[in-house]
Design a protein around this motif. Structure first.
Motif, PDB file in Angstrom:
ATOM      1  N   LEU A  73     -21.059 -32.744  31.362  1.00 17.54           N
ATOM      2  CA  LEU A  73     -20.681 -33.039  32.736  1.00 17.54           C
ATOM      3  C   LEU A  73     -21.463 -34.251  33.226  1.00 17.54           C
ATOM      4  O   LEU A  73     -22.669 -34.340  33.050  1.00 17.54           O
ATOM      5  CB  LEU A  73     -20.988 -31.825  33.631  1.00 17.54           C
ATOM      6  N   GLY A  74     -20.744 -35.181  33.842  1.00 17.15           N
ATOM      7  CA  GLY A  74     -21.377 -36.375  34.384  1.00 17.15           C
ATOM      8  C   GLY A  74     -20.847 -36.681  35.779  1.00 17.15           C
ATOM      9  O   GLY A  74     -19.879 -36.074  36.241  1.00 17.15           O
ATOM     10  N   SER A  75     -21.458 -37.631  36.441  1.00 23.56           N
ATOM     11  CA  SER A  75     -21.064 -37.979  37.804  1.00 23.56           C
ATOM     12  C   SER A  75     -19.649 -38.556  37.858  1.00 23.56           C
ATOM     13  O   SER A  75     -19.019 -38.556  38.915  1.00 23.56           O
ATOM     14  CB  SER A  75     -22.062 -38.966  38.410  1.00 23.56           C
ATOM     15  N   GLU A  76     -19.139 -39.059  36.743  1.00 27.16           N
ATOM     16  CA  GLU A  76     -17.792 -39.627  36.711  1.00 27.16           C
ATOM     17  C   GLU A  76     -16.692 -38.565  36.710  1.00 27.16           C
ATOM     18  O   GLU A  76     -15.531 -38.870  36.935  1.00 27.16           O
ATOM     19  CB  GLU A  76     -17.622 -40.540  35.484  1.00 27.16           C
ATOM     20  N   HIS A  77     -17.057 -37.309  36.468  1.00 20.81           N
ATOM     21  CA  HIS A  77     -16.059 -36.242  36.404  1.00 20.81           C
ATOM     22  C   HIS A  77     -15.721 -35.724  37.804  1.00 20.81           C
ATOM     23  O   HIS A  77     -16.606 -35.328  38.554  1.00 20.81           O
ATOM     24  CB  HIS A  77     -16.554 -35.092  35.516  1.00 20.81           C
ATOM     25  N   ASP A  78     -14.427 -35.740  38.120  1.00 24.01           N
ATOM     26  CA  ASP A  78     -13.941 -35.261  39.412  1.00 24.01           C
ATOM     27  C   ASP A  78     -13.732 -33.752  39.332  1.00 24.01           C
ATOM     28  O   ASP A  78     -12.787 -33.285  38.704  1.00 24.01           O
ATOM     29  CB  ASP A  78     -12.638 -35.967  39.780  1.00 24.01           C
ATOM     30  N   ARG A  79     -14.614 -33.026  39.981  1.00 28.83           N
ATOM     31  CA  ARG A  79     -14.561 -31.565  39.948  1.00 28.83           C
ATOM     32  C   ARG A  79     -13.826 -30.990  41.154  1.00 28.83           C
ATOM     33  O   ARG A  79     -13.566 -29.799  41.221  1.00 28.83           O
ATOM     34  CB  ARG A  79     -15.982 -30.998  39.920  1.00 28.83           C
ATOM     35  N   VAL A 116     -10.339 -18.256  39.708  1.00 32.49           N
ATOM     36  CA  VAL A 116     -11.500 -17.400  39.954  1.00 32.49           C
ATOM     37  C   VAL A 116     -12.432 -18.186  40.880  1.00 32.49           C
ATOM     38  O   VAL A 116     -13.110 -19.109  40.421  1.00 32.49           O
ATOM     39  CB  VAL A 116     -12.223 -17.016  38.638  1.00 32.49           C
ATOM     40  N   PRO A 117     -12.452 -17.839  42.156  1.00 29.73           N
ATOM     41  CA  PRO A 117     -13.232 -18.628  43.119  1.00 29.73           C
ATOM     42  C   PRO A 117     -14.689 -18.853  42.714  1.00 29.73           C
ATOM     43  O   PRO A 117     -15.219 -19.942  42.916  1.00 29.73           O
ATOM     44  CB  PRO A 117     -13.123 -17.819  44.414  1.00 29.73           C
ATOM     45  N   ALA A 118     -15.330 -17.860  42.122  1.00 26.24           N
ATOM     46  CA  ALA A 118     -16.736 -18.026  41.743  1.00 26.24           C
ATOM     47  C   ALA A 118     -16.903 -19.106  40.671  1.00 26.24           C
ATOM     48  O   ALA A 118     -17.865 -19.886  40.711  1.00 26.24           O
ATOM     49  CB  ALA A 118     -17.311 -16.702  41.242  1.00 26.24           C
ATOM     50  N   LEU A 119     -15.971 -19.211  39.736  1.00 23.61           N
ATOM     51  CA  LEU A 119     -16.057 -20.241  38.699  1.00 23.61           C
ATOM     52  C   LEU A 119     -15.726 -21.619  39.264  1.00 23.61           C
ATOM     53  O   LEU A 119     -16.376 -22.607  38.919  1.00 23.61           O
ATOM     54  CB  LEU A 119     -15.131 -19.906  37.534  1.00 23.61           C
ATOM     55  N   ASP A 120     -14.725 -21.667  40.149  1.00 25.37           N
ATOM     56  CA  ASP A 120     -14.397 -22.950  40.804  1.00 25.37           C
ATOM     57  C   ASP A 120     -15.595 -23.454  41.600  1.00 25.37           C
ATOM     58  O   ASP A 120     -15.971 -24.627  41.510  1.00 25.37           O
ATOM     59  CB  ASP A 120     -13.208 -22.779  41.749  1.00 25.37           C
ATOM     60  N   ARG A 121     -16.201 -22.570  42.362  1.00 28.37           N
ATOM     61  CA  ARG A 121     -17.362 -22.922  43.193  1.00 28.37           C
ATOM     62  C   ARG A 121     -18.537 -23.357  42.309  1.00 28.37           C
ATOM     63  O   ARG A 121     -19.220 -24.335  42.602  1.00 28.37           O
ATOM     64  CB  ARG A 121     -17.745 -21.728  44.068  1.00 28.37           C
ATOM     65  N   TYR A 122     -18.750 -22.638  41.205  1.00 27.04           N
ATOM     66  CA  TYR A 122     -19.844 -23.010  40.306  1.00 27.04           C
ATOM     67  C   TYR A 122     -19.666 -24.449  39.817  1.00 27.04           C
ATOM     68  O   TYR A 122     -20.606 -25.249  39.864  1.00 27.04           O
ATOM     69  CB  TYR A 122     -19.929 -22.058  39.096  1.00 27.04           C
ATOM     70  N   LEU A 123     -18.473 -24.779  39.335  1.00 25.88           N
ATOM     71  CA  LEU A 123     -18.251 -26.128  38.801  1.00 25.88           C
ATOM     72  C   LEU A 123     -18.453 -27.180  39.888  1.00 25.88           C
ATOM     73  O   LEU A 123     -19.108 -28.194  39.661  1.00 25.88           O
ATOM     74  CB  LEU A 123     -16.855 -26.260  38.199  1.00 25.88           C
ATOM     75  N   ARG A 124     -17.925 -26.926  41.063  1.00 21.59           N
ATOM     76  CA  ARG A 124     -18.005 -27.916  42.149  1.00 21.59           C
ATOM     77  C   ARG A 124     -19.401 -28.074  42.716  1.00 21.59           C
ATOM     78  O   ARG A 124     -19.828 -29.181  43.027  1.00 21.59           O
ATOM     79  CB  ARG A 124     -17.058 -27.520  43.276  1.00 21.59           C
ATOM     80  N   GLU A 125     -20.131 -26.957  42.881  1.00 23.37           N
ATOM     81  CA  GLU A 125     -21.373 -26.974  43.656  1.00 23.37           C
ATOM     82  C   GLU A 125     -22.658 -26.769  42.858  1.00 23.37           C
ATOM     83  O   GLU A 125     -23.717 -27.189  43.312  1.00 23.37           O
ATOM     84  CB  GLU A 125     -21.296 -25.899  44.753  1.00 23.37           C
ATOM     85  N   ALA A 168     -22.951 -26.636  38.967  1.00 21.99           N
ATOM     86  CA  ALA A 168     -23.064 -27.087  37.583  1.00 21.99           C
ATOM     87  C   ALA A 168     -23.932 -28.331  37.430  1.00 21.99           C
ATOM     88  O   ALA A 168     -24.765 -28.411  36.520  1.00 21.99           O
ATOM     89  CB  ALA A 168     -21.675 -27.324  36.989  1.00 21.99           C
ATOM     90  N   GLY A 169     -23.756 -29.298  38.310  1.00 22.42           N
ATOM     91  CA  GLY A 169     -24.563 -30.520  38.230  1.00 22.42           C
ATOM     92  C   GLY A 169     -26.038 -30.239  38.430  1.00 22.42           C
ATOM     93  O   GLY A 169     -26.892 -30.792  37.723  1.00 22.42           O
ATOM     94  N   GLN A 170     -26.355 -29.367  39.383  1.00 22.19           N
ATOM     95  CA  GLN A 170     -27.759 -28.998  39.622  1.00 22.19           C
ATOM     96  C   GLN A 170     -28.337 -28.264  38.415  1.00 22.19           C
ATOM     97  O   GLN A 170     -29.483 -28.509  38.024  1.00 22.19           O
ATOM     98  CB  GLN A 170     -27.863 -28.103  40.855  1.00 22.19           C
ATOM     99  N   ASP A 171     -27.557 -27.360  37.832  1.00 18.79           N
ATOM    100  CA  ASP A 171     -28.034 -26.635  36.654  1.00 18.79           C
ATOM    101  C   ASP A 171     -28.322 -27.592  35.499  1.00 18.79           C
ATOM    102  O   ASP A 171     -29.306 -27.424  34.777  1.00 18.79           O
ATOM    103  CB  ASP A 171     -27.017 -25.575  36.217  1.00 18.79           C
ATOM    104  N   ALA A 172     -27.478 -28.601  35.344  1.00 22.83           N
ATOM    105  CA  ALA A 172     -27.700 -29.596  34.289  1.00 22.83           C
ATOM    106  C   ALA A 172     -28.986 -30.378  34.550  1.00 22.83           C
ATOM    107  O   ALA A 172     -29.815 -30.548  33.648  1.00 22.83           O
ATOM    108  CB  ALA A 172     -26.506 -30.537  34.189  1.00 22.83           C
ATOM    109  N   ARG A 173     -29.166 -30.843  35.780  1.00 21.25           N
ATOM    110  CA  ARG A 173     -30.371 -31.614  36.119  1.00 21.25           C
ATOM    111  C   ARG A 173     -31.638 -30.782  35.959  1.00 21.25           C
ATOM    112  O   ARG A 173     -32.672 -31.301  35.554  1.00 21.25           O
ATOM    113  CB  ARG A 173     -30.273 -32.165  37.539  1.00 21.25           C
ATOM    114  N   ARG A 174     -31.560 -29.515  36.281  1.00 19.15           N
ATOM    115  CA  ARG A 174     -32.729 -28.619  36.176  1.00 19.15           C
ATOM    116  C   ARG A 174     -32.896 -28.050  34.767  1.00 19.15           C
ATOM    117  O   ARG A 174     -33.841 -27.300  34.515  1.00 19.15           O
ATOM    118  CB  ARG A 174     -32.586 -27.478  37.180  1.00 19.15           C
ATOM    119  N   ARG A 175     -31.956 -28.352  33.902  1.00 18.35           N
ATOM    120  CA  ARG A 175     -31.988 -27.917  32.503  1.00 18.35           C
ATOM    121  C   ARG A 175     -31.972 -26.391  32.357  1.00 18.35           C
ATOM    122  O   ARG A 175     -32.601 -25.839  31.474  1.00 18.35           O
ATOM    123  CB  ARG A 175     -33.155 -28.549  31.753  1.00 18.35           C
ATOM    124  N   VAL A 176     -31.222 -25.734  33.234  1.00 19.27           N
ATOM    125  CA  VAL A 176     -31.062 -24.281  33.106  1.00 19.27           C
ATOM    126  C   VAL A 176     -29.717 -23.929  32.477  1.00 19.27           C
ATOM    127  O   VAL A 176     -29.519 -22.787  32.051  1.00 19.27           O
ATOM    128  CB  VAL A 176     -31.250 -23.541  34.453  1.00 19.27           C
TER     129      VAL A 176
END
Length: 175
Positions: free
Chosen positions: A11-17, A24-33, A35-43
């Motif tokens: 996932l990168g900043s160029e990807h339109d989420r 599944v609202p929880a999965l949609d919300r995770y990707l939008r809100e 996923a990027g933070q989890d990647a940056r925090r390495r979790v």
């Protein structure tokens, strides 16, 4: 949709989420809100599927975890060292956009996740996942994942078995 035209990448900043919707609202919300933070925090390491390297058609996450030896089905546990916890890789989330349903993208994402997990240089006994519901659990069971007894819908598949599936090598990394 031609799966040969699909690119799966971190996932990168160029990807339109923003337009992603898997139903599944929880999965949609995770990707939008989240996923990027989890990647940056390495979790978690989110990976996205796209045909144009912008529009997200599907995604999954991988992260490190462990599993209690007592959770491993007896037939597998008897062949393992008696450590209380065993290293594993967690397939945390996997979803496909409603527009991409029925073309095999979910399995395509799963094979990519398996391939990345197998190629990792970190020791991992199994790929573990928590299915969202019985439909998802059935999907993973068709891919030879087995349920972990005593858990709602947690499944696993041995990493050496997965390595054989994707032609990878796990020398020294699995039990």
């Amino acid at each position: 949709m031609d799966l040969a035209a699909i690119c799966i990448e971190p996932l990168g900043s160029e990807h339109d989420r923003s337009a992603f919707s898997c139903g599944v609202p929880a999965l949609d919300r995770y990707l939008r809100e989240q996923a990027g933070q989890d990647a940056r925090r390495r979790v978690a390491a989110p990976f996205v599927a796209s045909s144009d390297r912008v529009t997200v058609l599907g995604f999954y996450t991988l992260s490190a975890t462990s599993i209690q030896l007592t959770e491993v089905p007896a037939a597998l546990a008897k062949k393992l060292p008696r450590y209380p916890r065993l290293p594993a890789t967690l397939l945390g989330r996997l979803a496909t956009d409603l527009s991409a349903r029925g073309v095999g993208l979910g399995r395509f994402l799963l094979i990519d996740a398996i391939t990345r997990a197998v190629r990792s240089e970190i020791a991992s006994f199994a790929l573990v996942l928590d299915a969202k519901d019985e439909t998802a659990a059935s999907f993973y069971e068709r891919e030879s994942f087995i349920r972990i007894p005593g858990t709602p819908i947690r499944l696993l598949r041995r990493m050496d078995d997965l390595a054989a599936l994707v032609g990878g090598s796990r020398s020294g990394a699995s039990a």
